[in-house]
Design an enzyme around this catalytic site. Structure first.
Site, short mmCIF file in Angstrom:
data_model
loop_
_atom_site.label_atom_id
_atom_site.label_comp_id
_atom_site.label_asym_id
_atom_site.label_seq_id
_atom_site.Cartn_x
_atom_site.Cartn_y
_atom_site.Cartn_z
N GLU A 48 -22.97 -4.12 -35.40
CA GLU A 48 -24.67 -5.22 -34.98
C GLU A 48 -24.94 -6.41 -34.82
OE1 GLU A 48 -27.75 -2.32 -35.70
OE2 GLU A 48 -26.48 -1.35 -33.99
N CYS B 226 -32.72 -10.44 -33.84
CA CYS B 226 -31.39 -10.63 -33.30
C CYS B 226 -31.85 -10.63 -31.35
CB CYS B 226 -30.38 -9.55 -33.33
SG CYS B 226 -31.07 -7.74 -33.54
N GLU C 85 -26.92 -19.59 -31.79
CA GLU C 85 -27.19 -18.94 -32.99
C GLU C 85 -28.50 -19.73 -33.92
OE1 GLU C 85 -27.51 -15.50 -34.94
OE2 GLU C 85 -28.83 -14.52 -34.20
N LYS D 209 -26.32 -1.71 -49.44
CA LYS D 209 -26.21 -2.86 -49.57
C LYS D 209 -26.90 -3.44 -48.82
CE LYS D 209 -25.23 -6.61 -49.64
NZ LYS D 209 -26.59 -7.74 -50.08
P1 NAD Z 1 -25.13 -12.27 -42.76
O1 NAD Z 1 -23.97 -12.01 -42.68
O2 NAD Z 1 -25.81 -13.27 -44.10
O3 NAD Z 1 -25.60 -10.99 -44.02
C1 NAD Z 1 -25.88 -9.64 -43.50
C2 NAD Z 1 -25.85 -8.14 -45.09
O4 NAD Z 1 -24.31 -8.72 -45.01
C3 NAD Z 1 -26.21 -8.93 -46.31
O5 NAD Z 1 -26.08 -7.82 -46.60
C4 NAD Z 1 -25.26 -9.99 -46.97
O6 NAD Z 1 -25.71 -9.92 -48.58
C5 NAD Z 1 -23.98 -9.03 -46.11
N1 NAD Z 1 -22.80 -9.73 -46.51
C6 NAD Z 1 -22.31 -11.40 -46.58
N2 NAD Z 1 -21.66 -11.60 -46.29
C7 NAD Z 1 -20.60 -10.78 -47.25
C8 NAD Z 1 -19.65 -10.27 -47.17
N3 NAD Z 1 -18.39 -10.83 -47.09
N4 NAD Z 1 -19.21 -8.89 -47.15
C9 NAD Z 1 -19.85 -7.75 -46.96
N5 NAD Z 1 -21.14 -7.88 -47.23
C10 NAD Z 1 -21.34 -9.22 -46.54
O7 NAD Z 1 -27.13 -11.78 -41.78
P2 NAD Z 1 -28.37 -12.16 -42.03
O8 NAD Z 1 -28.77 -13.47 -42.26
O9 NAD Z 1 -29.05 -11.46 -43.16
O10 NAD Z 1 -28.55 -11.58 -40.90
C11 NAD Z 1 -29.04 -12.65 -39.87
C12 NAD Z 1 -27.93 -12.11 -38.62
O11 NAD Z 1 -28.15 -10.56 -38.77
C13 NAD Z 1 -27.92 -13.20 -37.34
O12 NAD Z 1 -27.68 -13.74 -37.11
C14 NAD Z 1 -28.76 -11.98 -36.59
O13 NAD Z 1 -28.71 -12.08 -35.54
C15 NAD Z 1 -28.13 -10.67 -36.66
N6 NAD Z 1 -28.89 -9.44 -36.62
C16 NAD Z 1 -28.39 -8.68 -35.73
C17 NAD Z 1 -28.87 -7.34 -35.36
C18 NAD Z 1 -28.16 -6.38 -34.31
O14 NAD Z 1 -28.61 -5.50 -34.30
N7 NAD Z 1 -27.17 -6.71 -33.15
C19 NAD Z 1 -29.99 -7.21 -35.80
C20 NAD Z 1 -30.67 -8.13 -37.01
C21 NAD Z 1 -30.03 -9.29 -37.20
O1 6OD Z 2 -35.08 -1.81 -32.75
C1 6OD Z 2 -33.56 -1.79 -33.43
O2 6OD Z 2 -33.47 -0.14 -33.21
C2 6OD Z 2 -32.54 -2.78 -33.90
N1 6OD Z 2 -31.73 -1.81 -34.15
C3 6OD Z 2 -33.59 -3.44 -33.57
C4 6OD Z 2 -32.91 -4.37 -34.11
C5 6OD Z 2 -33.34 -6.12 -33.79
C6 6OD Z 2 -32.67 -6.73 -34.38
O3 6OD Z 2 -32.93 -7.93 -35.14
#
Ligand code: NAD
Ligand code: 6OD
Length: 486
Positions: free
Chosen positions: A254, A288, A390, A178
């Site tokens: 993550e 992130c 964040e 998804k």
């Molecule tokens: P988000 O949590 O809003 O959405 C991520 C995904 O989850 C989307 O596909 C969304 O549709 C889905 N989703 C939302 N609510 C849901 C629910 N109740 N049940 C199931 N699925 C649901 O995050 P975003 O805004 O897309 O991304 C930004 C965030 O992601 C930031 O907080 C960032 O730090 C984090 N992020 C973390 C990493 C990591 O590796 N730690 C990497 C990239 C982004």
């Molecule tokens: O480099 C990667 O494998 C990884 N998971 C990066 C994540 C970036 C977050 O925005």
């Protein structure tokens, strides 16, 4: 007008409900196309297709055959590089120069790296004594977990989705993905690649939709999903963890970060400025691992701040295809409203806006896009919301510090624990400080330098579990011990 359909059992299909939502380009808010929104029915069809494929040809392939298919997928992404690049840049607005170096190559590499890791990883074996003197052999045996739900975000859409699909498939699982509602394009395109490479139907499935009361919730709540891997916000991770509790399904989370950058006076200042510029501003700050809190040792604080301001002033905002541009818009107007809220809050909380802080005038053609100025603040107190929450935008706060002990405490004073970057030419200090930072990833004199064999993941509220290299095997396989009495 483009239509983004689900990819289920090797075929593209719309939703029976006819429900669709818009996909807009953040560069100018133009309509890219309409995305079908999956209901329970489509999610169920995708999960059933994935379950069936586990029993069918996919489940019967040898590891070598799976490796060959996944290598083909990687090669095919590279052959269709320009299409993936166009699709990613339209959905996110990011400069082509960035997506062509990071997003698309890593999207392909994720398949090769994990196919190789899984193919070459041994399992454990123990010879044990028994009272009859004949002994027994214990042999570890890994089997696929089953049907894996992959929920991915919008900031590095292809990279972060394949970062999970690669190891999942290499371990013999099947997936239902998804993707984020903001960035459906490259995940949809990957379905074509799977078919072209001969990946059996049902192995890779895609359902589009939103989170709550939509495809995300329906997928994570589906009882035939064996495990859920998620990248996104911490608060969403908490909701998904609750969904996974039903049936005790495994999760890999993550999540978010509020990552510190620590700049010691003994650093190479130009290296530190260059690295901090990337860690705070690349991808419009939507990484992130990005640095939102920068701590600089007092003797070089003024110089470092001045150099950062000079470099921010040089960032060139522009369309993805503009070769001079190295800074795109945020992913959506909705996300810009969130980031702008924090820009205003910073001022309310007493920040000095050193540079930026507003919405730029991009001219008539682009002013409807999700543009925002790269921003540096100083002067906030350590308990300001802008320091603690964040933001996920192109901004950072820079603050002086005096001692190593003080900066370690400041860096760790957060609910998050994803990443940190330390800038120093003293390697003993780098190790000493790195060991005390409460985070899953610490970079010294670099940032986002990735070896895919290493563990990746966050501590504290930044996640649960580690993916990458052999570490992903813990999540993507079930480890069975076979004890053979001799
Ligand atoms: P988000 O949590 O809003 O959405 C991520 C995904 O989850 C989307 O596909 C969304 O549709 C889905 N989703 C939302 N609510 C849901 C629910 N109740 N049940 C199931 N699925 C649901 O995050 P975003 O805004 O897309 O991304 C930004 C965030 O992601 C930031 O907080 C960032 O730090 C984090 N992020 C973390 C990493 C990591 O590796 N730690 C990497 C990239 C982004
Ligand atoms: O480099 C990667 O494998 C990884 N998971 C990066 C994540 C970036 C977050 O925005």
């Amino acid at each position: 007008m483009k239509e983004f359909k689900h990819f289920i059992n090797g075929e593209y299909m719309g939703s029976n409900s006819g429900k669709q939502f818009e996909n807009r380009c953040p560069v100018d808010n133009s309509l890219i196309g309409m995305v079908h929104e999956a209901g329970r029915e489509e999610v169920d069809a995708a999960v059933q297709a994935a379950r069936q494929a586990l029993k069918g040809p996919w489940g019967k392939l040898t590891q070598a055959q799976r490796t060959e298919l996944l290598n083909k997928v990687a090669d095919r992404i590279n052959e269709r590089f320009e299409e993936f690049l166009d699709a990613e840049c339209k959905d996110t607005g990011k400069p082509r120069s960035i997506a062509s170096h990071i997003d698309i190559p890593r999207g392909a590499a994720n398949f090769k790296a994990f196919a190789e890791t899984v193919a070459n990883h041994p399992t454990e074996g123990f010879r044990m004594d028994t009272p009859d003197g004949k002994g027994a052999l214990n042999v570890g045996h890994r089997t696929p977990k089953g049907v894996i739900a992959v929920i991915s975000p919008w900031n590095l859409p292809l990279l972060l989705m394949t970062w999970k699909v690669g190891p999942a498939l290499a371990c013999g699982n099947t997936v239902v993905v998804k993707p984020s509602e903001e960035t459906p394009a490259t995940t949809t395109l990957l379905g074509e690649v799977m078919n072209e490479c001969g990946v059996p139907p049902g192995v890779f499935n895609v359902v589009h939709g939103l989170g709550p009361d939509s495809a995300g919730e329906f997928l994570t709540a589906h009882k035939d999903v064996d495990a859920i891997t998620f990248t996104g916000e911490t608060r969403t991770g908490e909701i998904i963890m609750k969904a996974a509790a039903v049936g005790l399904r495994n999760i890999s989370l993550e999540c978010g970060g509020k990552n510190p950058g620590i700049v010691f006076a003994d650093c190479d200042i130009e290296k530190a400025v260059e690295g901090t510029m990337r860690s705070a501003f690349v991808n419009c700050g939507q990484v992130c691992l990005g640095t939102e809190r920068v701590y600089v040792e007092r003797p070089i604080y003024d110089k470092f701040l001045a150099r950062m301001k000079e470099e921010v002033a040089k960032l060139k905002l522009g369309r993805p295809e503009d070769k001079e541009a190295n800074f795109g818009p945020l992913v959506s107007l909705e996300h810009r409203a969130k980031v702008k809220y924090y820009y205003d809050l910073a001022v309310e909380e007493g920040a000095t806006v050193e540079i930026g802080g507003g919405i730029p005038d991009m001219g008539a053609e682009l002013n409807d896009g999700a543009w925002i100025e790269p921003t540096i603040w100083t002067g906030l107190s350590d308990d300001a919301r802008v320091i603690r929450e964040e933001i996920f935008g192109p901004c950072c706060h820079i603050r002086p510090f005096d001692t190593e002990e003080e900066v370690i405490e400041l860096a760790n004073d957060t609910e998050y624990g994803l990443a940190a970057a330390i800038w120093t030419e003293n390697s003993a200090r780098a190790v000493r400080v790195g060991e005390q930072i409460e985070a899953g990833l610490v970079w010294v004199n670099s940032w986002f330098l990735r070896d895919l064999r290493t563990a990746f993941g966050g501590a504290k509220s930044s996640g649960i579990g580690r993916e990458g290299g052999v570490h992903g095997l813990e999540f993507y396989t079930e480890l069975k011990n076979i004890c053979i009495k001799l």
